[in-house]
Scaffold this active site. Structure first.
Site, mmCIF file in Angstrom:
data_model
loop_
_atom_site.group_PDB
_atom_site.id
_atom_site.type_symbol
_atom_site.label_atom_id
_atom_site.label_comp_id
_atom_site.label_asym_id
_atom_site.label_seq_id
_atom_site.Cartn_x
_atom_site.Cartn_y
_atom_site.Cartn_z
ATOM 1 N N HIS A 144 -53.571 -7.889 48.429
ATOM 2 C CA HIS A 144 -53.794 -7.910 46.980
ATOM 3 C C HIS A 144 -52.518 -7.377 46.314
ATOM 4 C CE1 HIS A 144 -55.560 -6.486 43.147
ATOM 5 N NE2 HIS A 144 -56.583 -7.275 43.390
ATOM 6 N N ASP A 222 -56.066 -0.470 52.851
ATOM 7 C CA ASP A 222 -56.687 -0.791 51.568
ATOM 8 C C ASP A 222 -58.160 -1.113 51.847
ATOM 9 O OD1 ASP A 222 -57.759 -2.034 49.356
ATOM 10 O OD2 ASP A 222 -56.124 -3.467 49.085
ATOM 11 N N GLN A 225 -62.316 -3.494 49.434
ATOM 12 C CA GLN A 225 -63.397 -4.461 49.675
ATOM 13 C C GLN A 225 -64.301 -4.041 50.829
ATOM 14 O OE1 GLN A 225 -64.095 -6.901 47.718
ATOM 15 N NE2 GLN A 225 -62.240 -6.888 46.470
ATOM 16 N N LYS A 248 -66.335 -0.657 42.924
ATOM 17 C CA LYS A 248 -66.755 -1.726 43.832
ATOM 18 C C LYS A 248 -67.871 -1.265 44.768
ATOM 19 C CE LYS A 248 -62.200 -3.955 44.036
ATOM 20 N NZ LYS A 248 -62.179 -4.980 42.997
ATOM 21 N N CYS A 386 -55.325 -12.075 42.309
ATOM 22 C CA CYS A 386 -54.235 -11.127 42.568
ATOM 23 C C CYS A 386 -53.672 -11.311 43.974
ATOM 24 C CB CYS A 386 -54.680 -9.680 42.338
ATOM 25 S SG CYS A 386 -55.078 -9.335 40.631
#
Lengths: 430, 152
Positions: A144, A222, A225, A248, A386
């Site tokens: 991303h 990261d 998600q 999220k 993104c």
């Protein structure tokens, strides 16, 4: 359709909606999300944009309201009762995040505005102390922009260089055959996503971190998600840093966290200055507070932290292994339905996919698909997500994306497929 | 609901998006400009042969959604032979139509098919992108124009 047979009984039912011990009633959880019960453009809302942001259960909305109604005060400096309560709730939330990630303690958790700020913190503070001209930073082609642009800036500041682990193509897997060659000096840091927000790929994070650790290379995961969708245990993963966002995982926007191994956080310089991050200030010099406070300048997002802890309580009561199984079943069910639509190009791995499905329908632009789907009450995302460099690599400019969470149902996937078939007809597909 | 969709995606628009007119580079162009929508990644390049104060020929290339592609295609049909002043006046009329849905007279001709876009605020910038590009070309600006000030 029976979407999911629970593998383990629920551990600790949320007080708002007690869960039956054997069959998990996903539909019943929808009552905790008032926003889901509405008509959009005259049709029942089907919210399939969870990779962008999740909806918020009453437990989170009420925790934030309770804080503002009863306990609001500034933290860390008050002697009075409300400040003590606010500080206890804020630091209690930090401890909750530490448990959620299985960090060794709350001092390994830094509050940030979200994943993006967490990564910027590492790129700035770790980068300033460790990156030198001639060094390299290894990223992957599926990152991303939030795990890409901060490293471009850090590399420019230090005179370092970026190197990329390739993605295989439409299947969206990392080309691990290239890993050993790339994960070598002068690479100092390897930053990669746990779950791709566009492809739904679940990367083998533990194996990647183990390989990097053997070579003394620092790792940044990261987890934007993944943190709310599957079990994330920083000690089992073996990462040095891990970033994620509250919004999220059913929490509010504007709050997130950075996990950092204490041994790495301690020697890092601060990256923002202000109140709440110092132990003493003179006119010309200051002493920093200890970690994690050294990285938290100014009055923090107290209500956000409290809301995020309430979100963690909520999803932990369901269980992330169960949520992931549900996500995967919905994704697999969606993939089966999507594959049956003529002219549909599907992106991402054929199996072991998270609840994210990207596709193109004939030569219809993703924004046209999303505009028409919205008229049928189905909320999708269309665009480059993104992920512009990945889009270029795949030779496309955008995709349409459906992304699922635990409150989505098989009936909603059926609705998605019906609507996509309507969209094809509308734009003149056969 | 479907009526709204039919207003947005009129048959003329669908036809132009599938078979765009004047969709090619122009070898003897003396003005070119690029429009870019960073949110969707759409790109349009306009080629003009601009002589005296008149657009003698105008063509385009690029990729985009049905709305932006049809807008560029219909624009190239409507602007052949127009002066810079006429294009600027037309742009103001088109912009007003895209944001209010009011066509106001019949001189907009084929451009009036975009009146339904005003019900879809997120899509106004798709329709307007080629217009920004053509104005930049007429001003002799060579920097790409963007629908966004900052970008994504």
């Amino acid at each position: 359709m029976n979407l999911h047979q629970p593998q383990t009984p629920p551990s600790e039912p949320p007080s708002a909606s007690p869960l039956p011990p054997t069959v998990f009633d996903w539909e019943a959880l929808r009552a905790d999300f008032p926003i889901l019960d509405q008509q959009v453009n005259g049709r029942p809302l089907v919210y399939l944009d969870n990779a962008a942001t999740s909806q918020k259960p009453l437990a989170v909305i009420e925790a934030i309201e309770r804080y503002y109604r009863n306990d609001n005060a500034n933290v860390h400096r008050g002697i009075h009762e409300l400040s003590n309560r606010a500080t206890a709730a804020y630091e209690g939330a930090r401890t909750r995040v530490a448990q959620f990630l299985n960090a060794r303690g709350p001092d390994e958790i830094v509050w940030t505005r979200g994943t993006t700020e967490s990564i910027n913190l590492v790129a700035n503070a770790w980068g300033a102390a460790n990156l030198r001209p001639g060094d390299s930073i290894l990223l992957t082609e599926m990152e991303h922009h939030s795990n890409l642009v901060p490293w471009q800036l850090a590399a420019r500041r230090a005179g370092a260089r970026l190197v990329y682990l390739p993605v295989t193509g439409d299947d969206g897997l990392l080309d691990l055959s290239r890993l050993d060659a790339l994960l070598a000096p002068p690479v100092k840091l390897f930053a990669f996503t746990h779950v791709s927000n566009t492809l739904g790929t679940v990367n083998p994070v533990s194996a990647l971190c183990a390989r990097a650790r053997e070579r003394g290379i620092v790792t940044v995961v990261d987890a934007a998600q993944s943190a709310g969708h599957l079990p994330v245990d920083v000690q089992a993963i073996g990462c040095d840093f891990l970033a994620f966002s509250g919004h999220k995982i059913c929490g509010p926007t504007g709050i997130g966290a950075l996990y950092g191994r204490r041994e790495l956080l301690d020697p890092m310089p601060p990256w923002q200055g202000g109140g709440d991050m110092i132990s003493s200030v003179d006119f010309f010099e200051s002493q920093w507070d200890a970690v994690p406070h050294k990285f938290e300048a100014g009055t923090p997002n107290i209500a956000g932290a409290i809301g995020m802890a309430a979100a963690i309580d909520y999803i932990e009561a369901i269980g992330r292994d169960r949520i992931f199984a549900h996500d995967q079943e919905l994704a697999a069910y969606a993939v089966t339905g999507l594959r049956a639509i003529p002219g549909l190009r599907l992106f991402g791995p054929p199996e072991h996919r998270a609840g994210v499905v990207s596709f193109l329908l004939d030569d219809i632009h993703a924004h046209d698909v999303v505009t028409v789907a919205d008229r049928f009450g189905v909320a999708l995302r269309g665009g480059h997500h993104c992920n512009q460099p990945l889009m270029r690599k795949l030779g496309i400019v955008s995709t349409a994306r459906a992304s699922f969470y635990f409150y989505n149902t098989a009936a909603e996937v059926d609705r998605l497929i019906e609507v996509l078939i309507e969209i094809r007809k509308f734009f003149g597909g056969s | 609901m479907i009526d709204d969709l039919n207003d947005l995606y009129q048959q003329v628009i669908l036809d132009h998006s599938r078979s765009p007119r004047n969709f090619r580079a122009l070898a003897n162009a003396n003005r070119t400009s690029q429009g870019h929508n960073p949110l969707c990644g759409d790109n349009v390049t306009l080629y003009l042969r601009f002589e005296g104060d008149v657009i003698r020929e105008i063509t385009f290339q690029g990729s985009g959604c049905a709305i932006s592609k049809a807008s560029a295609s219909i624009l190239t049909e409507c602007l052949q032979g127009r002066t810079k002043g006429e294009v600027e006046a037309l742009f103001e009329r088109v912009r007003a139509m895209l944001t209010t849905g009011q066509v106001g007279g019949d001189d907009l001709g084929k451009l009036s098919v975009f009146a339904g876009v005003h019900k879809f605020p997120a899509r106004v910038k798709c329709a307007i992108l080629p217009w920004h590009a053509v104005l930049a070309a007429l001003e002799g600006k060579s920097d790409p124009v963007s629908t966004e000030e900052g970008g994504d």
